[in-house]
Design an enzyme around this catalytic site. Structure first.
Site, mmCIF file in Angstrom:
data_model
loop_
_atom_site.group_PDB
_atom_site.id
_atom_site.type_symbol
_atom_site.label_atom_id
_atom_site.label_comp_id
_atom_site.label_asym_id
_atom_site.label_seq_id
_atom_site.Cartn_x
_atom_site.Cartn_y
_atom_site.Cartn_z
ATOM 1 N N ASP A 1 -38.785 -10.532 -14.888
ATOM 2 C CA ASP A 1 -40.199 -10.398 -14.496
ATOM 3 C C ASP A 1 -41.019 -11.437 -15.257
ATOM 4 O OD1 ASP A 1 -42.804 -9.642 -13.968
ATOM 5 O OD2 ASP A 1 -42.608 -7.596 -14.725
ATOM 6 N N HIS B 1 -22.205 -23.383 -15.562
ATOM 7 C CA HIS B 1 -21.312 -22.271 -15.887
ATOM 8 C C HIS B 1 -20.529 -22.547 -17.172
ATOM 9 C CE1 HIS B 1 -19.329 -18.584 -15.168
ATOM 10 N NE2 HIS B 1 -19.279 -18.635 -13.856
#
Length: 434
Positions: free
Chosen positions: A378, A168
Site C-alpha cells: 500500500d 531474481h
C-alpha cells in the site's frame, strides 16, 4: 501475455526517466550471492504490473512522486538493489554496490482505468509501455546487470499502475514483496521501515558438487496459450468438502485444491497417453528449514530461499482419479520437502538438479503468489485491485495462483499451460465441479 489488437492499444505518454539513488550513504563493498542466487535461471528480470484504483481522498496527489521519494528512502536500507550485477575475480556473479541507482520512469495514460478494464486480459495497453524500459534501450550486456527498475503510470481517474522489473538473482518472491512493502510503509509516512532487511547469503546451502542442469530449450517446444480463470470461494470449498468427507475430516488448502484441479484438467485436455509420465513442480519456501542459520531467524531476509518439489504420476491416473486423490499426491510431495531439501543441502543428490526448469510439455510449473505479500503493498492509495504477473516464455507450461480482485473471495489462476487448440477443453475441465 497477449494484448488487444495493436490498432486499438491505448498509448502511453512517457513523462520522464531518471536514476534514483539511495537517500543516504551507500556501502561500496561488493556482496556475495548465494548458490541459489547464482543459479542460471535467476539471471532474469521478473516482471509484474500492480494496479491501484483511485482514492478520492488523495485527489491531486502524485502517486509517482510518493513512490519515487519512498523508493529513495527504502534504498538506504536495501542499498544492494541500487547496485549492479557483476562478476567476481573468481568468475562468480556478485553485486557491485559502487555504482548504479534504480531506473525510475514516470508515465501517463490519458484515459481512466475503467476505460481499459483495469488491465484485464487482453491488455488494452501494451504491457511493455507499462513496464520500465529505459531509453535509449540498454545493450543486452548492460541490461543483464540491472537489479531493479520501477515505472509509475498514472491514469486520468487518479488510479495508477506500478510496473516492476526485479532481478531474481537478488530476491525471490517474498523478498521482492518485502521490499515493495517497505517502500509502501515509507510512502504512507512511516519514519522508518518496520522490518530491517538482512543480506545473509552465507546461510543458504552451497552443496559440493551440486548438479546444475541446462536452461529450458525452446527448440521444438509447443507454444502455449494464456488463460485467466477466476475461482469462487464456493468452488474451493466444494472440493475442500469432498476431501474432508473422503478422509474423515482432514483438511486441505486452497492451493492444493486448485493445483490438483489444474493438473488434472490440463492432463485431460492435453490428451497424453495413459502410461505417459506427467509431472507437477512447485516452489516451497525454505526459510522455516533454515531458521537457525538465517540472520534474525529469517526476519528481513530477502534473498532466494526456496526449494522446488516435484511430484509425478501417470497421465491415466491423474486424469481418472478424484480430485481428493490428486490432492493426496501433492500432499505427499510437500511432506517430503524437509528431508529432500536436507539431502540436497548435504550434497547427497549430486545426480539430480531440483531447481531445473524444463520446457518438457509433460511438466506443469506452479507458482503461488497469494502468500508472497504483493497483494498487501500500500503506497497510500490502499492495496492493489489486482496484481498481474507477466510471463515471457510461452513454451514453459505454467500456472500462477494469485489473489482475486480486492475484497473478492476466491482466487485467480493465470495459466499458460496448453496449446491453443486445447484451451477450451482445459477451461471446461476447470469449471466442472462434478
Amino acid at each position: 501475455m497477449a494484448a488487444a489488437d495493436d490498432a486499438k492499444l491505448v498509448p502511453v505518454e512517457r513523462l520522464g526517466q531518471r536514476l534514483v539513488a539511495p537517500a543516504g550513504p551507500m556501502p561500496e563493498s561488493p556482496l556475495r550471492l548465494s548458490w541459489l542466487d547464482r543459479y542460471p535461471t535467476q539471471m532474469a528480470l521478473i516482471e509484474s504490473l500492480h494496479v491501484f484504483k483511485p482514492d478520492m481522498a488523495r485527489e491531486g496527489d502524485s502517486p509517482a512522486s510518493a513512490v519515487e521519494q519512498a523508493l529513495a528512502r527504502a534504498l538506504v536500507d536495501y542499498y544492494p538493489l541500487a547496485g549492479r550485477l557483476a562478476v567476481s575475480d573468481a568468475g562468480e556473479p556478485q553485486v557491485d554496490c559502487s555504482d548504479g541507482g534504480v531506473w525510475f520512469i514516470e508515465a501517463a495514460v490519458r484515459c481512466r482505468l475503467e476505460d481499459v478494464d483495469y488491465l484485464e486480459y487482453p491488455l488494452a495497453v501494451d504491457k511493455d509501455e507499462l513496464l520500465p524500459h529505459p531509453r535509449p534501450k540498454p545493450s543486452r550486456e548492460d541490461e543483464s546487470k540491472l537489479i531493479l527498475l520501477v515505472q509509475v503510470t498514472t491514469f486520468d481517474c487518479g488510479g495508477f499502475v506500478v510496473g516492476f522489473r526485479f532481478s531474481h538473482a537478488v530476491a525471490d518472491g517474498p523478498g521482492a514483496a518485502q521490499f515493495m512493502g517497505a517502500v509502501g510503509e515509507l510512502a504512507r509516512g512511516a519514519g522508518r521501515i518496520s522490518v530491517a532487511p538482512a543480506w545473509g547469503r552465507d546461510a543458504i546451502p552451497d552443496p559440493a558438487g551440486a548438479l546444475v542442469g541446462g536452461l529450458p530449450d525452446p527448440a521444438g517446444a509447443k507454444r502455449l496459450e494464456y488463460l485467466a480463470i477466476d475461482i469462487s470461494a464456493d468452488y474451493i470449498n466444494h472440493f475442500k468438502g469432498q476431501f474432508a468427507a473422503a478422509t474423515g475430516g482432514a483438511r486441505c488448502s486452497a492451493f492444493e485444491v486448485l493445483i490438483a484441479k489444474a493438473w488434472q484438467s490440463r492432463t485431460r485436455a492435453a490428451g497424453f497417453d495413459d502410461d505417459c509420465p506427467v509431472h507437477l513442480s512447485f516452489a516451497m519456501n525454505a526459510r522455516p528449514l533454515l531458521h537457525a542459520r538465517l540472520p534474525a531467524g529469517g526476519a528481513g531476509f530477502y534473498g532466494n530461499c526456496y526449494y522446488i518439489m516435484r511430484v509425478s504420476s501417470t497421465a491415466g491416473k491423474v486424469a481418472s482419479c478424484t480430485i481428493t486423490d490428486v490432492v493426496k499426491i501433492i500432499k505427499e510431495g510437500k511432506k517430503r520437502m524437509p528431508s529432500e531439501f536436507a539431502r540436497w543441502a548435504a550434497g547427497e543428490m549430486a545426480s539430480v538438479d531440483p531447481y531445473q526448469i524444463t520446457s518438457d510439455y509433460r511438466t506443469l510449473l506452479v507458482s503461488d503468489w497469494t502468500r508472497l505479500g504483493f497483494a498487501e503493498v500500500d503506497y497510500g492509495w490502499g492495496p492493489p485491485a489486482h496484481v498481474v504477473p507477466l510471463t515471457n516464455l510461452d513454451y514453459i507450461a505454467t500456472c500462477i495462483l494469485v489473489k482475486p480482485w480486492v475484497h473478492k473471495p476466491g482466487a485467480r489462476l493465470i495459466t499458460q499451460c496448453v496449446t491453443p487448440d486445447r484451451v477450451a477443453a482445459f477451461h471446461d475441465g476447470m469449471v466442472d465441479t462434478s
